[in-house]
Design a protein around this motif. Structure first.
Motif, PDB file in Angstrom:
ATOM      1  N   TYR A  36       0.830  -1.208   0.000  1.00 38.16           N
ATOM      2  CA  TYR A  36       0.000   0.000   0.000  1.00 38.16           C
ATOM      3  C   TYR A  36       0.865   1.260   0.000  1.00 38.16           C
ATOM      4  N   MET A  37       0.289   2.368  -0.460  1.00 38.59           N
ATOM      5  CA  MET A  37       0.979   3.669  -0.386  1.00 38.59           C
ATOM      6  C   MET A  37       1.512   3.875   1.035  1.00 38.59           C
ATOM      7  N   GLY A  38       2.725   4.367   1.135  1.00 40.51           N
ATOM      8  CA  GLY A  38       3.265   4.706   2.450  1.00 40.51           C
ATOM      9  C   GLY A  38       3.932   3.556   3.195  1.00 40.51           C
ATOM     10  N   CYS A  39       3.995   2.370   2.584  1.00 45.55           N
ATOM     11  CA  CYS A  39       4.579   1.233   3.323  1.00 45.55           C
ATOM     12  C   CYS A  39       6.107   1.230   3.272  1.00 45.55           C
ATOM     13  N   GLY A  40       6.684   2.098   2.414  1.00 45.27           N
ATOM     14  CA  GLY A  40       8.148   2.203   2.383  1.00 45.27           C
ATOM     15  C   GLY A  40       8.801   1.568   1.169  1.00 45.27           C
ATOM     16  N   PHE A  93     -10.718   4.674   5.104  1.00 44.44           N
ATOM     17  CA  PHE A  93     -10.525   4.506   3.662  1.00 44.44           C
ATOM     18  C   PHE A  93      -9.443   3.450   3.401  1.00 44.44           C
ATOM     19  N   ILE A  94      -8.338   3.574   4.124  1.00 43.01           N
ATOM     20  CA  ILE A  94      -7.215   2.644   3.910  1.00 43.01           C
ATOM     21  C   ILE A  94      -7.633   1.219   4.269  1.00 43.01           C
ATOM     22  N   ALA A  95      -8.358   1.067   5.375  1.00 37.69           N
ATOM     23  CA  ALA A  95      -8.766  -0.282   5.797  1.00 37.69           C
ATOM     24  C   ALA A  95      -9.602  -0.958   4.709  1.00 37.69           C
ATOM     25  N   LYS A  96     -10.529  -0.214   4.145  1.00 39.79           N
ATOM     26  CA  LYS A  96     -11.404  -0.779   3.106  1.00 39.79           C
ATOM     27  C   LYS A  96     -10.607  -1.066   1.820  1.00 39.79           C
ATOM     28  N   HIS A  97      -9.783  -0.106   1.459  1.00 41.73           N
ATOM     29  CA  HIS A  97      -8.994  -0.210   0.235  1.00 41.73           C
ATOM     30  C   HIS A  97      -8.001  -1.374   0.316  1.00 41.73           C
ATOM     31  N   LEU A  98      -7.382  -1.490   1.485  1.00 40.16           N
ATOM     32  CA  LEU A  98      -6.395  -2.558   1.699  1.00 40.16           C
ATOM     33  C   LEU A  98      -7.085  -3.933   1.657  1.00 40.16           C
ATOM     34  N   PHE A  99      -8.309  -3.971   2.166  1.00 34.19           N
ATOM     35  CA  PHE A  99      -9.063  -5.222   2.134  1.00 34.19           C
ATOM     36  C   PHE A  99      -9.281  -5.669   0.681  1.00 34.19           C
ATOM     37  N   GLU A 100      -9.523  -4.693  -0.209  1.00 37.14           N
ATOM     38  CA  GLU A 100      -9.725  -5.036  -1.629  1.00 37.14           C
ATOM     39  C   GLU A 100      -8.412  -5.445  -2.296  1.00 37.14           C
ATOM     40  N   ARG A 101      -7.341  -4.806  -1.866  1.00 35.28           N
ATOM     41  CA  ARG A 101      -6.068  -5.012  -2.576  1.00 35.28           C
ATOM     42  C   ARG A 101      -5.212  -6.138  -2.026  1.00 35.28           C
ATOM     43  N   ARG A 102      -5.453  -6.545  -0.801  1.00 32.63           N
ATOM     44  CA  ARG A 102      -4.527  -7.511  -0.197  1.00 32.63           C
ATOM     45  C   ARG A 102      -4.524  -8.848  -0.925  1.00 32.63           C
ATOM     46  N   LEU A 137       5.464  -5.605   1.206  1.00 31.75           N
ATOM     47  CA  LEU A 137       5.797  -4.898   2.450  1.00 31.75           C
ATOM     48  C   LEU A 137       4.475  -4.605   3.157  1.00 31.75           C
ATOM     49  N   ARG A 138       4.199  -5.368   4.211  1.00 30.49           N
ATOM     50  CA  ARG A 138       2.875  -5.328   4.850  1.00 30.49           C
ATOM     51  C   ARG A 138       2.870  -4.408   6.074  1.00 30.49           C
ATOM     52  N   LEU A 139       1.850  -3.572   6.125  1.00 27.42           N
ATOM     53  CA  LEU A 139       1.691  -2.655   7.264  1.00 27.42           C
ATOM     54  C   LEU A 139       0.199  -2.457   7.486  1.00 27.42           C
ATOM     55  N   ASN A 140      -0.216  -2.273   8.753  1.00 25.82           N
ATOM     56  CA  ASN A 140      -1.661  -2.183   9.022  1.00 25.82           C
ATOM     57  C   ASN A 140      -2.213  -0.767   8.763  1.00 25.82           C
ATOM     58  N   PRO A 141      -3.535  -0.644   8.630  1.00 22.69           N
ATOM     59  CA  PRO A 141      -4.137   0.644   8.263  1.00 22.69           C
ATOM     60  C   PRO A 141      -3.819   1.783   9.245  1.00 22.69           C
ATOM     61  N   VAL A 142      -3.709   1.490  10.524  1.00 21.36           N
ATOM     62  CA  VAL A 142      -3.427   2.560  11.493  1.00 21.36           C
ATOM     63  C   VAL A 142      -2.031   3.141  11.239  1.00 21.36           C
TER      64      VAL A 142
END
Ligand code: S3P
Length: 172
Positions: free
Chosen positions: A8-12, A132-141, A100-105
């Protein structure tokens, strides 16, 4: 060896990718930067002038161009890249993807400072960002999790993450 970093965006992806490439002596590519160079516009400008659908098409073409032209490299793709067309399949066939996995918070804390250059989240306030990130990440994971290597980013320094990834790679 072709290594791609997904997540996801921002994971590094860009920071870790750059360091990994330096250590291996491989070139580093950032798919967003390649697109910006080719079109002479920022990602935000391309989103607003072309719309997301057209952006996804040029993103796919930029990915194909990188696979066509280079041997060894580390590539950071955009957060959305694996979720469009057959891009995840292409990443798996042509490279070794690492998620590179990171949680929504954690992601929302990182992105709160730098959402302006990211058109999908630039309009969100900080409270809406995490949802928004939690929902989006659920779709993309489902796409990210196809990567054969998954690394948890939380509470680790760039140095630690690069060491962890190096130990997981099939290199001499
Ligand atoms: C996007 C992620 C961005 C960039 C564009 C869309 C996404 O890349 O490609 O803003 O759909 O998640 P980063 O993951 O490098 O921020």
């Amino acid at each position: 060896m072709k290594i791609t970093l997904v997540g996801y965006m921002g994971c590094g992806k860009s920071t870790i990718g750059q360091e990994l490439a330096t250590q291996f002596g491989f070139p580093f590519f950032d798919l967003d930067v390649e697109i910006e160079k080719k079109y002479g516009k920022t990602i935000s400008e391309l989103f607003s002038q072309l719309g997301e659908i057209k952006f996804r098409k040029i993103e796919k073409e930029a990915l194909e161009a990188i696979f066509d032209r280079s041997n060894d490299f580390v590539l950071a793709v955009g957060g959305g890249t694996p979720a469009y067309y057959q891009n995840m399949q292409a990443l798996l066939e042509n490279s070794l993807p690492i998620y590179l996995r990171l949680n929504p918070v954690e992601l929302s804390q990182r992105l709160a400072q730098e959402k302006q250059k990211r058109p999908l989240i630039a309009h969100l306030n900080d409270e809406d960002l995490v949802e928004f990130i939690a929902k989006h990440l659920f779709e993309r994971r489902q796409f990210y999790e196809q990567a054969p290597i998954i690394v948890d980013v939380k509470s680790k320094s760039v140095k630690e993450l690069v060491e962890e990834i190096k130990n997981l790679l099939p290199l001499p």
